[in-house]
Design a protein around this motif. Structure first.
Motif, PDB file in Angstrom:
ATOM      1  N   ASP A  89       0.839  -1.195   0.000  1.00  0.00           N
ATOM      2  CA  ASP A  89       0.000   0.000   0.000  1.00  0.00           C
ATOM      3  C   ASP A  89       0.873   1.243   0.000  1.00  0.00           C
ATOM      4  O   ASP A  89       1.953   1.262   0.601  1.00  0.00           O
ATOM      5  N   GLU A  90       0.393   2.283  -0.663  1.00  0.00           N
ATOM      6  CA  GLU A  90       1.138   3.539  -0.792  1.00  0.00           C
ATOM      7  C   GLU A  90       0.538   4.612   0.120  1.00  0.00           C
ATOM      8  O   GLU A  90      -0.676   4.812   0.138  1.00  0.00           O
ATOM      9  N   PHE A  91       1.407   5.302   0.865  1.00  0.00           N
ATOM     10  CA  PHE A  91       1.000   6.433   1.689  1.00  0.00           C
ATOM     11  C   PHE A  91       1.621   7.691   1.077  1.00  0.00           C
ATOM     12  O   PHE A  91       2.822   7.899   1.169  1.00  0.00           O
ATOM     13  N   ASP A  92       0.793   8.489   0.452  1.00  0.00           N
ATOM     14  CA  ASP A  92       1.266   9.694  -0.229  1.00  0.00           C
ATOM     15  C   ASP A  92       1.105  10.887   0.721  1.00  0.00           C
ATOM     16  O   ASP A  92       0.000  11.315   1.021  1.00  0.00           O
ATOM     17  N   PHE A  93       2.251  11.436   1.202  1.00  0.00           N
ATOM     18  CA  PHE A  93       2.203  12.586   2.104  1.00  0.00           C
ATOM     19  C   PHE A  93       2.785  13.829   1.447  1.00  0.00           C
ATOM     20  O   PHE A  93       3.156  14.787   2.127  1.00  0.00           O
ATOM     21  N   SER A 122      12.214  12.480   0.491  1.00  0.00           N
ATOM     22  CA  SER A 122      12.298  13.397  -0.647  1.00  0.00           C
ATOM     23  C   SER A 122      11.162  13.190  -1.652  1.00  0.00           C
ATOM     24  O   SER A 122      10.711  14.147  -2.290  1.00  0.00           O
ATOM     25  N   SER A 123      10.681  11.960  -1.779  1.00  0.00           N
ATOM     26  CA  SER A 123       9.626  11.678  -2.771  1.00  0.00           C
ATOM     27  C   SER A 123       8.229  11.962  -2.258  1.00  0.00           C
ATOM     28  O   SER A 123       7.304  12.208  -3.026  1.00  0.00           O
ATOM     29  N   GLY A 124       8.051  11.913  -0.925  1.00  0.00           N
ATOM     30  CA  GLY A 124       6.722  12.122  -0.352  1.00  0.00           C
ATOM     31  C   GLY A 124       5.847  10.891  -0.429  1.00  0.00           C
ATOM     32  O   GLY A 124       4.626  10.982  -0.288  1.00  0.00           O
ATOM     33  N   LYS A 125       6.462   9.714  -0.629  1.00  0.00           N
ATOM     34  CA  LYS A 125       5.683   8.477  -0.714  1.00  0.00           C
ATOM     35  C   LYS A 125       6.339   7.375   0.123  1.00  0.00           C
ATOM     36  O   LYS A 125       7.535   7.160   0.045  1.00  0.00           O
ATOM     37  N   PHE A 126       5.498   6.689   0.894  1.00  0.00           N
ATOM     38  CA  PHE A 126       5.908   5.636   1.816  1.00  0.00           C
ATOM     39  C   PHE A 126       5.143   4.374   1.429  1.00  0.00           C
ATOM     40  O   PHE A 126       3.915   4.409   1.272  1.00  0.00           O
ATOM     41  N   TYR A 127       5.846   3.250   1.271  1.00  0.00           N
ATOM     42  CA  TYR A 127       5.196   2.010   0.855  1.00  0.00           C
ATOM     43  C   TYR A 127       5.238   0.980   1.973  1.00  0.00           C
ATOM     44  O   TYR A 127       6.287   0.712   2.557  1.00  0.00           O
ATOM     45  N   LEU A 128       4.074   0.408   2.250  1.00  0.00           N
ATOM     46  CA  LEU A 128       3.905  -0.565   3.324  1.00  0.00           C
ATOM     47  C   LEU A 128       3.699  -1.960   2.733  1.00  0.00           C
ATOM     48  O   LEU A 128       2.936  -2.124   1.771  1.00  0.00           O
TER      49      LEU A 128
END
Length: 217
Positions: free
Chosen positions: A70-74, A154-160
C-alpha cells in the motif's frame, strides 16, 4: 557579568529560533469495503487479499499472488525536513499456528518499509503475535532504515508491505494504518515571539557591554 553571559544569551536565542521536532501531519487509512474505507483490491493493492466491511485479510506469498502493498502519499503535507515516521497498525490473528506432522508452525509476520512498491528496506520490523485486535507502533528513521529513508522523505511516498516466515501459507487481519510524520515545517525559520524577546535582550546586553568598554577606554 553581562559580558560573560552574552555568549550564552546569543546561543539560547539562536537555539530557541531553531525549530524542534514536531508532528507535521499524518496519513490515515481504515481498510475494508465499507463507505470511507480503503479497498486494498485496487491500484497497487493486491487482489488476492480478502476484503471485509472493516478490514482486509493479508496473505503471504502464494502461487499467482504477490504480496500486499500500500502507498502512503504525504506529498501534500508542507514540511521543511522529516526526522522520522511513526507507523501505527491495528491488526489481529498474527499468532495462528499449523500442525505439520508433530510440529507446530507459528506465523511470524514482519512489516516492510519501501521507497518504491517493489523496493523494500532490508530492516524488517517484527509484528506482535496476537489473535486479539491490538495496536502496535513502529518507529522509522534514517538510522533504522538508512537504505530507504532519504528517498521516502524526498519523494513524499511511503510504501507498506508484510512478510511471513512460517512454512505454510497463512494470513492475518489488518484493520487500519496511520503514518505520522515528525520533523520541522516550512514556518520553522520564523522566530517565535519568545525567541525575538530573548534575542532583543541579548542585543541590548551587547550594546551595553560595548558602551561600557568605550567609556573605560
Amino acid at each position: 557579568m553581562i559580558k560573560r553571559a552574552l555568549p550564552a544569551l546569543l546561543l539560547a536565542a539562536a537555539a530557541s529560533a531553531n525549530a524542534s521536532v514536531i508532528e507535521l501531519g499524518s496519513v490515515d487509512k481504515n481498510y475494508g469495503s465499507a463507505k470511507g474505507n480503503v479497498n486494498p483490491n485496487t491500484g497497487i493493492r493486491k487482489p488476492c487479499d480478502k476484503v471485509t466491511g472493516n478490514a482486509v485479510t493479508v496473505k503471504d506469498t502464494a502461487s499467482g499472488c504477490t504480496r500486499f502493498n500500500d502507498e502512503f502519499d504525504f506529498s501534500t503535507i508542507d514540511y521543511k525536513s522529516i526526522d522520522s515516521f511513526d507507523l501505527t497498525l491495528s491488526f489481529s490473528n498474527t499468532n495462528d499456528f499449523f500442525k505439520l506432522v508433530n510440529t507446530k508452525t507459528y506465523e511470524n509476520w514482519f512489516v516492510g518499509v519501501g521507497d518504491q512498491a517493489d523496493h523494500v528496506s532490508s530492516s524488517l520490523m517484527s509484528m506482535t503475535k496476537s489473535n486479539a485486535v491490538i495496536s502496535q507502533t513502529f518507529h522509522i528513521d534514517a538510522a533504522s532504515h538508512a537504505d530507504v529513508f532519504s528517498n521516502i522523505a524526498s519523494s513524499g511516498k511511503f510504501y507498506l508491505s508484510f512478510y511471513d516466515e512460517s512454512w505454510v501459507v497463512s494470513d492475518f487481519t489488518l484493520r487500519s494504518a496511520s503514518l505520522r510524520l515528525n520533523g520541522s515545517n516550512i514556518a520553522a525559520d520564523v522566530p517565535e515571539p519568545s525567541s525575538l524577546a530573548l534575542f532583543g535582550v541579548a542585543m541590548l546586553g551587547a550594546a551595553y557591554a560595548r558602551r561600557r568598554r568605550n567609556q573605560l577606554m
